[in-house]
Design a protein around this motif. Structure first.
Motif, short mmCIF file in Angstrom:
data_model
loop_
_atom_site.label_atom_id
_atom_site.label_comp_id
_atom_site.label_asym_id
_atom_site.label_seq_id
_atom_site.Cartn_x
_atom_site.Cartn_y
_atom_site.Cartn_z
N GLY A 171 0.75 -0.89 0.01
CA GLY A 171 0.63 0.35 -0.21
C GLY A 171 1.30 1.42 0.19
N LEU A 172 1.75 1.14 0.93
CA LEU A 172 3.05 2.48 0.92
C LEU A 172 3.43 2.57 -0.40
CD1 LEU A 172 4.04 4.85 2.11
CD2 LEU A 172 6.00 3.10 2.97
N LEU A 173 3.96 1.44 -0.98
CA LEU A 173 4.79 1.53 -2.27
C LEU A 173 3.74 2.24 -3.48
CD1 LEU A 173 7.34 0.39 -4.16
CD2 LEU A 173 4.99 -1.35 -4.23
N LEU A 174 2.13 1.96 -3.32
CA LEU A 174 0.95 2.43 -4.18
C LEU A 174 0.94 3.89 -4.12
CD1 LEU A 174 -1.14 -1.09 -5.00
CD2 LEU A 174 1.58 0.00 -6.22
N TRP A 175 1.00 4.17 -2.91
CA TRP A 175 1.20 5.72 -1.89
C TRP A 175 1.87 6.32 -3.22
CZ3 TRP A 175 0.43 6.66 3.46
CH2 TRP A 175 -0.36 7.87 3.46
N VAL A 176 3.37 5.65 -2.59
CA VAL A 176 3.90 6.61 -2.84
C VAL A 176 3.77 7.01 -4.92
CG1 VAL A 176 6.60 7.12 -3.44
CG2 VAL A 176 5.59 6.34 -1.29
N LYS A 177 4.00 6.36 -5.75
CA LYS A 177 3.80 6.02 -6.81
C LYS A 177 2.31 6.91 -6.97
CE LYS A 177 5.33 3.60 -9.58
NZ LYS A 177 6.61 4.69 -10.48
N SER A 178 0.95 7.43 -6.63
CA SER A 178 0.06 7.69 -6.81
C SER A 178 0.48 9.42 -6.95
CB SER A 178 -0.96 7.04 -6.10
OG SER A 178 -1.50 5.78 -6.15
N VAL A 179 1.33 9.15 -6.05
CA VAL A 179 1.40 10.93 -5.50
C VAL A 179 2.64 11.56 -6.75
CG1 VAL A 179 2.40 12.77 -3.93
CG2 VAL A 179 0.42 10.62 -3.53
N TYR A 180 4.16 10.76 -6.76
CA TYR A 180 4.80 10.76 -7.41
C TYR A 180 4.81 10.58 -8.71
CZ TYR A 180 7.17 12.51 -3.45
OH TYR A 180 7.28 13.06 -1.94
N ASP A 313 -6.49 1.67 -9.67
CA ASP A 313 -7.02 -0.16 -10.74
C ASP A 313 -6.39 -1.15 -10.26
OD1 ASP A 313 -7.60 -1.69 -12.83
OD2 ASP A 313 -9.32 -0.25 -13.04
N PRO A 314 -6.73 -2.31 -9.56
CA PRO A 314 -6.42 -3.62 -9.41
C PRO A 314 -5.31 -3.80 -10.93
CG PRO A 314 -8.57 -3.82 -8.76
CD PRO A 314 -8.35 -2.92 -9.98
N GLU A 315 -6.66 -4.06 -12.00
CA GLU A 315 -5.29 -4.13 -13.15
C GLU A 315 -4.06 -3.37 -13.49
OE1 GLU A 315 -6.51 -6.03 -15.64
OE2 GLU A 315 -8.35 -6.59 -14.26
N GLU A 316 -4.06 -2.55 -13.25
CA GLU A 316 -2.48 -1.21 -13.64
C GLU A 316 -1.43 -1.97 -12.17
OE1 GLU A 316 -0.92 3.05 -13.48
OE2 GLU A 316 -3.35 2.46 -12.12
N VAL A 317 -1.76 -2.52 -10.61
CA VAL A 317 -1.34 -3.13 -10.59
C VAL A 317 -1.14 -4.45 -10.40
CG1 VAL A 317 -1.35 -3.48 -8.03
CG2 VAL A 317 -2.43 -1.56 -8.40
N ALA A 318 -1.51 -4.84 -10.63
CA ALA A 318 -1.27 -6.28 -11.56
C ALA A 318 0.23 -6.40 -12.67
CB ALA A 318 -2.29 -7.69 -11.82
N ALA A 319 -0.21 -5.21 -13.65
CA ALA A 319 0.70 -5.27 -14.49
C ALA A 319 1.80 -4.79 -14.28
CB ALA A 319 -0.17 -4.41 -15.29
N HIS A 320 2.15 -3.96 -13.07
CA HIS A 320 2.82 -3.29 -12.51
C HIS A 320 4.05 -3.40 -11.68
CE1 HIS A 320 2.89 -0.69 -16.64
NE2 HIS A 320 1.51 -0.23 -15.98
N ARG A 321 3.37 -4.54 -10.68
CA ARG A 321 3.95 -4.29 -9.61
C ARG A 321 4.98 -5.39 -9.30
NH1 ARG A 321 2.87 -8.34 -5.01
NH2 ARG A 321 2.04 -10.39 -6.16
N ARG A 322 5.40 -6.26 -10.01
CA ARG A 322 6.63 -6.82 -10.09
C ARG A 322 7.78 -5.36 -10.32
NH1 ARG A 322 3.77 -11.41 -11.61
NH2 ARG A 322 4.43 -12.90 -10.10
N ALA A 323 7.14 -4.44 -11.63
CA ALA A 323 8.35 -3.68 -11.90
C ALA A 323 8.82 -2.62 -10.49
CB ALA A 323 7.98 -2.87 -12.90
N TRP A 324 7.48 -2.19 -10.12
CA TRP A 324 7.91 -1.00 -9.23
C TRP A 324 8.34 -1.24 -7.96
CZ3 TRP A 324 1.79 0.51 -9.76
CH2 TRP A 324 1.63 1.08 -10.88
N ILE A 325 8.35 -2.66 -7.68
CA ILE A 325 8.81 -4.03 -6.53
C ILE A 325 10.63 -3.16 -7.00
CG2 ILE A 325 9.61 -5.42 -5.28
CD1 ILE A 325 6.30 -6.02 -4.64
N ASP A 326 10.30 -3.35 -7.57
CA ASP A 326 12.29 -3.36 -8.37
C ASP A 326 12.89 -2.06 -8.21
OD1 ASP A 326 11.89 -6.53 -8.65
OD2 ASP A 326 12.05 -5.94 -11.08
N GLU A 327 11.80 -1.50 -8.79
CA GLU A 327 12.10 0.23 -8.30
C GLU A 327 12.84 0.34 -7.25
OE1 GLU A 327 9.58 2.98 -11.57
OE2 GLU A 327 9.23 2.52 -9.62
#
Length: 335
Positions: A171-180, A313-327
């Motif tokens: 959730g924090l990862l997506l919070w930061v991604k949503s804002v930044y 959107d859950p679809e967007e999270v599913a598509a990018h979760r691994r890449a965003w975790i790698d970031e």
């Protein structure tokens, strides 16, 4: 004869009791550790549901929500779970892609969560907004925005959870991604110096916070209600962030491989009733997803009310979760 008669009575009693014993089933629910803790909702949920069925609930717990999905993927069609409780909307699409979940076929009209989440497979059972919870004695002036958290004094530490294993961490990862947005890696690089440690799950992080090891922790806007109700203190508070707060909507779903599908469906239906929802606010310390028959404690009226709710959107999270975790991993390890 005096010894044979009691034996015959025993056989007669056993014959009567045996059909009931044979019909009793076990419902195996995978969930997270804080749900099954003695102070969590699990024990009360188990007691209430078992009143309505000839069954036994068996909870199997892991550290946190993301770890639930990882375990399911590892076990595949051989999983012993009948039902999973503790995924969230950020993981819903990826969970469906495993092919392990099936539609519940239930009327979910009682559910009312921000954004109106409605799904044929997963049913929400509670929700909460993520927040930075701080110790007012150790930190009188908290950050008022995500930007202030990222750029604040590195001497004032925070403990967070790992997005690879924890739904709050994700959730924090997506919070930061949503804002930044694309600048998220740079934000993590700045925030890194304020992070005391990264824990696998919420329980470990919050334990460090309440022990006084750190003045801030990633948790929920509802967390202070626990301290107000159970400890009669307002020492711990959630910081209101100007950009808004990312929301978590927790979900449950039944498995295609279950041998107790009717029982699993009955439990999902039970989740939407006051008997279940009454338990959530003062054990899981989240907001109920359906009507309760009891009012919320007054402490809930004194919590931070986010002015802006963030949710990808859950679809967007599913598509990018691994890449965003790698970031995140790259930013956290760079020196």
């Amino acid at each position: 004869m005096t010894r044979t008669l009691p034996f015959l009575c025993f056989l007669s009693t056993f014959a009567i009791a045996y059909p009931a014993m044979a019909q009793e089933k076990t419902l195996t629910i995978y969930t997270y550790e804080s749900f099954t803790a003695e102070w969590g909702p699990g024990p009360q949920v188990k007691e209430e549901f078992e009143k309505t069925c000839a069954c036994t609930i068996e909870f199997v717990s892991v550290a946190d929500g993301v770890a639930l999905l990882s375990r399911l993927k590892l076990e595949g069609q051989g999983t012993g779970a009948d039902l999973v409780l503790g995924l969230d909307t950020n993981l819903a699409t990826e969970a469906k892609a495993t092919g392990l979940f099936e539609p519940h076929g239930l009327d979910t009209g009682a559910i009312a969560v921000p954004g109106g989440y409605d799904d044929e497979v997963f049913i929400p059972y509670d929700y909460g907004h993520f927040a930075v919870v701080y110790d007012t004695q150790a930190m009188p002036t908290p950050p008022k925005s995500l930007k202030e958290l990222v750029e604040g004094d590195p001497a004032q530490k925070i403990v967070i959870q790992d997005p690879r294993t924890s739904t709050p961490g994700l959730g924090l990862l997506l919070w930061v991604k949503s804002v930044y947005g694309d600048d998220a890696p740079a934000a993590w690089t700045k925030l890194r110096d304020r992070i005391l440690t990264v824990t696998p799950g919420w329980s470990e992080a919050y334990g460090l916070f309440t022990k006084g090891e750190v003045p801030m922790v990633l948790s929920y806007t509802t967390s202070p209600a626990y301290h107000m109700v159970a400890e009669d203190t307002e020492r711990y508070q959630a910081a209101a962030f100007s950009e808004g707060h990312y929301i978590q909507i927790e979900l449950a779903g039944m498995l295609t491989t279950s041998n107790s599908k009717e029982l699993a469906r009955a439990f999902l239906d039970f989740m939407m009733t006051p008997a279940f929802q009454n338990i959530i606010p003062t054990t899981n310390w989240m907001m109920p997803a359906a009507p309760t028959s009891e009012p919320l404690p007054d402490a809930f009226n004194r919590l931070v009310k986010p002015q802006n709710t963030l949710l990808m959107d859950p679809e967007e999270v599913a598509a990018h979760r691994r890449a965003w975790i790698d970031e995140w991993l790259t930013a956290m390890s760079a020196r």
